[in-house]
Design a protein around this motif. Structure first.
Motif, PDB file in Angstrom:
ATOM      1  N   MET A 235      54.177  -1.930  30.169  1.00  0.00           N
ATOM      2  CA  MET A 235      53.632  -1.534  31.458  1.00  0.00           C
ATOM      3  C   MET A 235      54.552  -0.508  32.121  1.00  0.00           C
ATOM      4  N   SER A 236      54.544   0.693  31.591  1.00  0.00           N
ATOM      5  CA  SER A 236      55.350   1.775  32.129  1.00  0.00           C
ATOM      6  C   SER A 236      54.682   2.336  33.382  1.00  0.00           C
ATOM      7  N   GLU A 237      55.397   3.226  34.072  1.00  0.00           N
ATOM      8  CA  GLU A 237      54.828   3.848  35.266  1.00  0.00           C
ATOM      9  C   GLU A 237      53.591   4.675  34.914  1.00  0.00           C
ATOM     10  N   THR A 238      53.612   5.317  33.752  1.00  0.00           N
ATOM     11  CA  THR A 238      52.463   6.123  33.348  1.00  0.00           C
ATOM     12  C   THR A 238      51.252   5.238  33.098  1.00  0.00           C
ATOM     13  N   VAL A 239      51.448   4.125  32.389  1.00  0.00           N
ATOM     14  CA  VAL A 239      50.345   3.195  32.144  1.00  0.00           C
ATOM     15  C   VAL A 239      49.806   2.656  33.457  1.00  0.00           C
ATOM     16  N   GLY A 305      57.801  -9.790  24.994  1.00  0.00           N
ATOM     17  CA  GLY A 305      58.495  -9.766  26.270  1.00  0.00           C
ATOM     18  C   GLY A 305      57.691 -10.361  27.398  1.00  0.00           C
ATOM     19  N   ARG A 306      56.485 -10.789  27.144  1.00  0.00           N
ATOM     20  CA  ARG A 306      55.654 -11.352  28.190  1.00  0.00           C
ATOM     21  C   ARG A 306      56.192 -12.722  28.596  1.00  0.00           C
ATOM     22  N   ILE A 307      56.373 -12.936  29.885  1.00  0.00           N
ATOM     23  CA  ILE A 307      56.992 -14.173  30.353  1.00  0.00           C
ATOM     24  C   ILE A 307      56.033 -15.353  30.256  1.00  0.00           C
ATOM     25  N   PHE A 308      54.762 -15.101  30.530  1.00  0.00           N
ATOM     26  CA  PHE A 308      53.758 -16.160  30.420  1.00  0.00           C
ATOM     27  C   PHE A 308      52.710 -15.755  29.389  1.00  0.00           C
ATOM     28  N   PRO A 309      52.980 -15.952  28.093  1.00  0.00           N
ATOM     29  CA  PRO A 309      52.012 -15.574  27.047  1.00  0.00           C
ATOM     30  C   PRO A 309      50.860 -16.574  26.977  1.00  0.00           C
ATOM     31  N   LEU A 465      51.337  -8.447  34.358  1.00  0.00           N
ATOM     32  CA  LEU A 465      52.416  -7.466  34.229  1.00  0.00           C
ATOM     33  C   LEU A 465      53.789  -8.099  34.050  1.00  0.00           C
ATOM     34  N   TYR A 466      53.909  -9.371  34.289  1.00  0.00           N
ATOM     35  CA  TYR A 466      55.209 -10.036  34.331  1.00  0.00           C
ATOM     36  C   TYR A 466      55.798 -10.115  32.928  1.00  0.00           C
ATOM     37  N   HIS A 467      56.904  -9.419  32.695  1.00  0.00           N
ATOM     38  CA  HIS A 467      57.457  -9.368  31.343  1.00  0.00           C
ATOM     39  C   HIS A 467      58.945  -9.051  31.362  1.00  0.00           C
ATOM     40  N   ARG A 468      59.541  -9.162  30.190  1.00  0.00           N
ATOM     41  CA  ARG A 468      60.952  -8.844  30.012  1.00  0.00           C
ATOM     42  C   ARG A 468      61.091  -7.555  29.198  1.00  0.00           C
ATOM     43  N   LYS A 469      62.205  -6.913  29.400  1.00  0.00           N
ATOM     44  CA  LYS A 469      62.575  -5.785  28.558  1.00  0.00           C
ATOM     45  C   LYS A 469      64.050  -5.940  28.229  1.00  0.00           C
ATOM     46  N   ASP A 470      64.363  -5.906  26.943  1.00  0.00           N
ATOM     47  CA  ASP A 470      65.732  -6.137  26.480  1.00  0.00           C
ATOM     48  C   ASP A 470      66.264  -7.475  26.991  1.00  0.00           C
ATOM     49  N   ASP A 478      56.596  -8.328  40.937  1.00  0.00           N
ATOM     50  CA  ASP A 478      56.802  -9.723  40.548  1.00  0.00           C
ATOM     51  C   ASP A 478      56.920 -10.643  41.757  1.00  0.00           C
ATOM     52  N   ASP A 479      56.519 -10.167  42.937  1.00  0.00           N
ATOM     53  CA  ASP A 479      56.754 -10.895  44.184  1.00  0.00           C
ATOM     54  C   ASP A 479      55.999 -12.221  44.248  1.00  0.00           C
ATOM     55  N   LEU A 480      54.731 -12.205  43.881  1.00  0.00           N
ATOM     56  CA  LEU A 480      53.938 -13.435  43.900  1.00  0.00           C
ATOM     57  C   LEU A 480      54.407 -14.397  42.817  1.00  0.00           C
ATOM     58  N   MET A 481      54.866 -13.857  41.675  1.00  0.00           N
ATOM     59  CA  MET A 481      55.390 -14.718  40.626  1.00  0.00           C
ATOM     60  C   MET A 481      56.661 -15.429  41.101  1.00  0.00           C
ATOM     61  N   SER A 482      57.512 -14.697  41.812  1.00  0.00           N
ATOM     62  CA  SER A 482      58.737 -15.310  42.341  1.00  0.00           C
ATOM     63  C   SER A 482      58.396 -16.396  43.353  1.00  0.00           C
TER      64      SER A 482
END
Length: 516
Positions: A235-239, A305-309, A465-470, A478-482
């Motif tokens: 989920m890059s800025e371009t996407v 990298g998806r936090i909730f697969p 959109l909630y995911h990890r990178k590296d 991620d505000d509502l997820m937090s």
């Protein structure tokens, strides 16, 4: 000695000379066909008839109304072929009778670009111009790409990159010459500055700064910019510029309007006729699981990298009236430049199921502004909050959580954390561990103990959109997820409504806390 008459070759009825002449004609026909590839694209009928490629047709047609288009598609569906075909139509002015997209009636200036100099040369350039030749000591192109060979004019070559074209002139049907320049993202944003362009084709996903620069280059001409790529970068800025909700609103949608100027087309293996079931099965088996949706459907990679697969349909439920016996809690994530987020949770204690029944995001608002929004849902519901609430406000010197209390918000007296320190693989886990909270939520989702009302589109947007990178959580939308995590950690403080309970008269209060 009498001349020997030419004899027909056995079984053909043709003499040797006639056979050689026929072979030469067939070779010439094949050569001319190879140099006029665009004329055979998207025919009226046959196994590759254009009616069998509805996503490509939608992409072309949208060019008449939208300056910015994105063809976000799976591998092997012909997205690059489609980009090369449209670019050729504009450069040559050879539009087919069925073309309903944008038309240029004069020569144009275009750019075509890829990720690196090498991929631009080997993919984009080859698709348009064909292979490189070195006949008689001179460098040229075969003209076996999408642009008809007879329309290719003078070429200048890029310095420092073997066999890469810098610019090429293309004959336009109206007379005169179009100009095509080849570029790469590797060259950086600066190389895309300067001249106005009638159109830009970007093959593979560009960095957002380069996309923005190309948009500027086409602004004064009212020109086109279109991207063709498989979203393997997540989920890059371009996407997100074309897919702000993380997934299309309808998974089977042919295409969708993103804004007044943007249009998105998504396509997968099932949208084209040239991939049979055997091929699709083989491709899928050869693809890592976390890349399958991207390569087969064109959905952005979150994957490993998806936090909730978890399939969102498994946690989605239609809204209903929540029983008074179910405790409730609100959770707040503080923000300013990024939104403050609020999530309301009801807890079915008998079955230990959490229901997220309401949520809200507001940007650049103070505790005084937010308090009425929280209280209006029900002033008795306790509010969980993170460690940021212990920070002092510069003006008053008071803690942030205290500012909400002064406005009447029922803030809990401790920050969000679990009741006890846990253990994981023999090691202690902090009471406020982010990972412990995420694992708690994920386990509930996987076991049917976490549900979300279906109409909460903002919540599901962040969920996708909630995911990890590296290995690190990407702190982007991620505000509502937090907030959901804080509510889960403080579930023990959830409360039932005070007695006596009476339904609030809708005419006196807009929001009925019993319904959510």
């Amino acid at each position: 000695m009498a001349a020997v008459a030419a004899r027909p070759a056995a079984g053909t009825g043709l003499t040797r000379e006639q056979r050689l002449e026929l072979l030469a004609l067939l070779e010439e026909k094949a050569y001319r066909k190879a140099r006029r590839k665009m004329l055979g694209m998207f025919p009226e009928s046959g196994k590759h008839a254009r009616m069998l490629y509805p996503k490509h047709m939608q992409f072309f047609e949208a060019g008449a109304a939208y300056r910015e288009r994105c063809f976000m598609a799976g591998n092997r569906i012909g997205k690059t072929e489609g980009g090369a075909y449209e670019t050729t139509c504009h450069l040559t002015g050879r539009y087919p009778d069925w073309w309903t997209g944008r038309r240029f009636d004069k020569p144009v200036k275009f750019w075509a670009a890829g990720k690196t100099n090498e991929t631009t040369r080997d993919i984009v350039q080859a698709k348009l111009l064909g292979e490189i030749t070195h006949a008689s000591g001179r460098k040229g192109v075969t003209g076996t790409g999408m642009i008809p060979g007879e329309d290719i004019g003078s070429i200048t070559w890029k310095q420092g990159v073997p066999d890469m074209v810098d610019t090429v002139k293309i004959k336009h049907a109206s007379g005169g010459w179009s100009k095509l320049g080849f570029k790469s993202y590797q060259q950086g944003r600066g190389s895309f500055e300067g001249t106005e362009q009638d159109g830009v084709w970007l093959d593979e996903e560009p960095p957002i700064d380069i996309y923005g620069e190309c948009l500027i280059r086409t602004a004064t001409t009212g020109g086109l910019i279109y991207i063709t790529f498989t979203p393997l970068e997540g989920m890059s800025e371009t996407v997100m510029a074309f897919l702000p909700n993380g997934l299309p609103d309808a998974k089977d949608a042919v295409a969708s309007k993103v804004s007044a100027s943007k249009y998105l087309v998504m396509a997968g293996w099932n949208d084209v006729p040239h991939l049979d079931e055997k091929t699709k099965t083989e491709l899928l088996e050869a693809t890592p699981p976390y890349l399958r949706e991207a390569r087969s459907k064109g959905y952005p990679v979150l994957g490993s990298g998806r936090i909730f697969p978890v399939d969102e349909e498994a946690i989605k439920v239609q809204s209903f009236t929540i029983p008074d016996s179910w405790p409730r809690i609100c959770a707040l994530d503080f923000g300013w430049d990024h939104p403050s987020a609020m999530v309301w949770i009801a807890w079915d204690r008998d079955n230990d199921i959490i229901y997220v029944y309401d949520c809200l995001r507001v940007r650049e608002t103070t505790p005084k502004d937010q308090a009425p929004l929280i209280i209006s849902r029900a002033d008795w519901i306790p509010v969980a909050w993170p460690h940021d609430g212990l920070n002092t406000e510069k003006g008053s010197g008071e803690q942030l959580a205290e500012l909400y209390r002064k406005e009447g918000v029922n803030m809990l007296w401790e920050r969000a954390q679990y009741a006890e320190t846990g253990t994981e693989d023999g090691a202690k886990v902090s009471r406020s561990s982010v990972e412990a909270g995420l694992m708690d939520m994920l386990t509930r989702m996987q076991t049917g103990k976490w549900k979300v009302f279906a109409h909460l589109h903002d919540w599901f947007q962040e969920f996708r959109l909630y995911h990890r990178k590296d290995g690190k959580i990407v702190k982007l939308k991620d505000d509502l997820m937090s907030a959901s995590r804080y509510g889960t950690m403080m579930l023990r403080y959830a409360a039932t409504p005070p007695v006596p309970t009476t339904r609030i008269d809708p005419s006196r209060r807009k929001y009925d806390w019993r319904v959510g």
